[in-house]
Design a protein around this motif. Structure first.
Motif, mmCIF file in Angstrom:
data_model
loop_
_atom_site.group_PDB
_atom_site.id
_atom_site.type_symbol
_atom_site.label_atom_id
_atom_site.label_comp_id
_atom_site.label_asym_id
_atom_site.label_seq_id
_atom_site.Cartn_x
_atom_site.Cartn_y
_atom_site.Cartn_z
ATOM 1 N N LEU A 164 -30.482 15.844 44.545
ATOM 2 C CA LEU A 164 -29.845 16.318 45.765
ATOM 3 C C LEU A 164 -30.662 17.472 46.324
ATOM 4 C CD1 LEU A 164 -26.055 16.556 44.742
ATOM 5 C CD2 LEU A 164 -27.086 14.860 46.269
ATOM 6 N N SER A 165 -30.856 17.464 47.619
ATOM 7 C CA SER A 165 -31.517 18.604 48.257
ATOM 8 C C SER A 165 -30.573 19.798 48.216
ATOM 9 C CB SER A 165 -31.860 18.264 49.712
ATOM 10 O OG SER A 165 -30.662 18.144 50.475
ATOM 11 N N GLU A 166 -31.123 20.960 48.450
ATOM 12 C CA GLU A 166 -30.310 22.179 48.495
ATOM 13 C C GLU A 166 -29.236 22.059 49.576
ATOM 14 O OE1 GLU A 166 -29.310 25.885 46.975
ATOM 15 O OE2 GLU A 166 -31.086 24.796 46.312
ATOM 16 N N GLU A 167 -29.617 21.540 50.726
ATOM 17 C CA GLU A 167 -28.672 21.390 51.832
ATOM 18 C C GLU A 167 -27.549 20.411 51.483
ATOM 19 O OE1 GLU A 167 -28.533 20.026 56.535
ATOM 20 O OE2 GLU A 167 -30.435 19.959 55.461
ATOM 21 N N LYS A 168 -27.914 19.262 50.924
ATOM 22 C CA LYS A 168 -26.907 18.255 50.553
ATOM 23 C C LYS A 168 -25.978 18.805 49.476
ATOM 24 C CE LYS A 168 -26.505 14.670 51.927
ATOM 25 N NZ LYS A 168 -25.594 14.153 52.969
ATOM 26 N N PHE A 169 -26.575 19.476 48.488
ATOM 27 C CA PHE A 169 -25.772 20.099 47.437
ATOM 28 C C PHE A 169 -24.782 21.093 48.051
ATOM 29 C CE2 PHE A 169 -25.081 23.945 44.977
ATOM 30 C CZ PHE A 169 -24.358 23.430 43.908
ATOM 31 N N ASN A 170 -25.281 21.975 48.911
ATOM 32 C CA ASN A 170 -24.413 22.996 49.507
ATOM 33 C C ASN A 170 -23.253 22.374 50.276
ATOM 34 O OD1 ASN A 170 -25.896 25.146 48.474
ATOM 35 N ND2 ASN A 170 -27.180 25.317 50.300
ATOM 36 N N ASN A 171 -23.524 21.311 51.016
ATOM 37 C CA ASN A 171 -22.462 20.628 51.771
ATOM 38 C C ASN A 171 -21.418 20.009 50.838
ATOM 39 O OD1 ASN A 171 -23.605 21.278 54.243
ATOM 40 N ND2 ASN A 171 -24.762 19.371 54.370
ATOM 41 N N LEU A 172 -21.880 19.285 49.830
ATOM 42 C CA LEU A 172 -20.953 18.649 48.890
ATOM 43 C C LEU A 172 -20.187 19.694 48.079
ATOM 44 C CD1 LEU A 172 -23.168 15.695 47.637
ATOM 45 C CD2 LEU A 172 -21.112 15.528 49.071
ATOM 46 N N TYR A 173 -20.894 20.735 47.663
ATOM 47 C CA TYR A 173 -20.249 21.769 46.859
ATOM 48 C C TYR A 173 -19.176 22.489 47.683
ATOM 49 C CZ TYR A 173 -19.512 25.506 43.541
ATOM 50 O OH TYR A 173 -18.927 26.374 42.649
ATOM 51 N N GLU A 174 -19.477 22.790 48.933
ATOM 52 C CA GLU A 174 -18.471 23.458 49.773
ATOM 53 C C GLU A 174 -17.276 22.548 50.015
ATOM 54 O OE1 GLU A 174 -16.184 26.038 51.251
ATOM 55 O OE2 GLU A 174 -18.083 26.643 50.339
ATOM 56 N N ASP A 175 -17.523 21.254 50.204
ATOM 57 C CA ASP A 175 -16.407 20.303 50.324
ATOM 58 C C ASP A 175 -15.555 20.317 49.058
ATOM 59 O OD1 ASP A 175 -17.285 19.555 52.849
ATOM 60 O OD2 ASP A 175 -18.148 17.651 52.186
ATOM 61 N N SER A 176 -16.204 20.365 47.909
ATOM 62 C CA SER A 176 -15.461 20.379 46.644
ATOM 63 C C SER A 176 -14.682 21.689 46.487
ATOM 64 C CB SER A 176 -16.393 20.161 45.452
ATOM 65 O OG SER A 176 -17.132 21.327 45.134
ATOM 66 N N ARG A 177 -15.246 22.793 46.956
ATOM 67 C CA ARG A 177 -14.544 24.084 46.893
ATOM 68 C C ARG A 177 -13.313 24.085 47.794
ATOM 69 N NH1 ARG A 177 -13.852 27.682 44.171
ATOM 70 N NH2 ARG A 177 -14.361 29.422 45.492
ATOM 71 N N GLU A 178 -13.413 23.409 48.936
ATOM 72 C CA GLU A 178 -12.249 23.300 49.815
ATOM 73 C C GLU A 178 -11.125 22.527 49.124
ATOM 74 O OE1 GLU A 178 -11.079 21.979 54.353
ATOM 75 O OE2 GLU A 178 -12.845 21.061 53.433
ATOM 76 N N VAL A 179 -11.473 21.411 48.497
ATOM 77 C CA VAL A 179 -10.479 20.633 47.750
ATOM 78 C C VAL A 179 -9.919 21.480 46.607
ATOM 79 C CG1 VAL A 179 -10.111 18.587 46.301
ATOM 80 C CG2 VAL A 179 -11.465 18.402 48.402
ATOM 81 N N GLU A 180 -10.779 22.223 45.936
ATOM 82 C CA GLU A 180 -10.332 23.094 44.840
ATOM 83 C C GLU A 180 -9.286 24.105 45.331
ATOM 84 O OE1 GLU A 180 -12.144 26.672 42.074
ATOM 85 O OE2 GLU A 180 -13.542 25.221 42.936
ATOM 86 N N ARG A 181 -9.583 24.795 46.416
ATOM 87 C CA ARG A 181 -8.645 25.786 46.947
ATOM 88 C C ARG A 181 -7.312 25.137 47.321
ATOM 89 N NH1 ARG A 181 -13.645 27.633 49.026
ATOM 90 N NH2 ARG A 181 -13.399 26.460 50.956
#
Length: 119
Positions: free
Chosen positions: A89-106
Motif C-alpha cells: 500500500l502506498s502511504e496515501e492509500k494507507f492513510n486513507n484506509l487507516y483514517e476510514d478504519s479510525r472513523e469506524v473505530e470511534r
C-alpha cells in the motif's frame, strides 16, 4: 434494532470492507492466502459482527459482538500497517484506509458506550 442496515456504523464498516476488497486485488498473487486473505477476513468480520449482535436478544450479546467487531478492526489496522511496511500500500492509500478504519473505530466505541450505559 431490527434493521442493522440503517445503522451508520454498519454502513461505514461496509464501505471500508468494499475498499479493502478493491485495494487488495492489486496485491501480489502469492499473497492471496496470506495478507490478502487476512485483511479481507478481518474487515468482513466488522460489519458481520455488528449485524449479528443487533440480531441477538439482549444488550449483553450485542456488547459481546460489538467487542468482537472492535477486535477485528484492530486486527485490520495492524494488517494495514504491515501492507504499508512491505510496500503493498502506498502511504496515501494507507492513510486513507487507516483514517476510514479510525472513523469506524470511534463510532463503534461510542455505540458500545451507549449500549453499556443503557444496561
Amino acid at each position: 434494532m431490527s434493521n442493522f442496515r440503517k445503522l451508520l456504523v454498519w454502513q461505514k464498516a461496509m464501505l471500508l470492507t468494499t475498499k479493502i476488497y478493491t485495494d487488495t486485488k492489486k496485491f501480489p498473487k502469492e499473497e492471496v492466502f496470506g495478507l490478502t486473505s487476512q485483511l479481507r477476513r478481518s474487515t468482513i468480520s466488522i460489519p458481520s459482527n455488528i449485524a449479528e449482535g443487533l440480531g441477538r436478544d439482549s444488550n449483553n450479546e450485542l456488547i459481546r459482538f460489538l467487542n468482537i467487531a472492535v477486535g477485528s478492526l484492530f486486527e485490520l489496522q495492524t494488517q494495514l500497517e504491515i501492507a504499508k511496511n512491505i510496500s503493498y500500500l502506498s502511504e496515501e492509500k494507507f492513510n486513507n484506509l487507516y483514517e476510514d478504519s479510525r472513523e469506524v473505530e470511534r463510532m463503534l466505541i461510542a455505540f458500545l458506550k451507549k449500549i453499556k450505559g443503557s444496561n
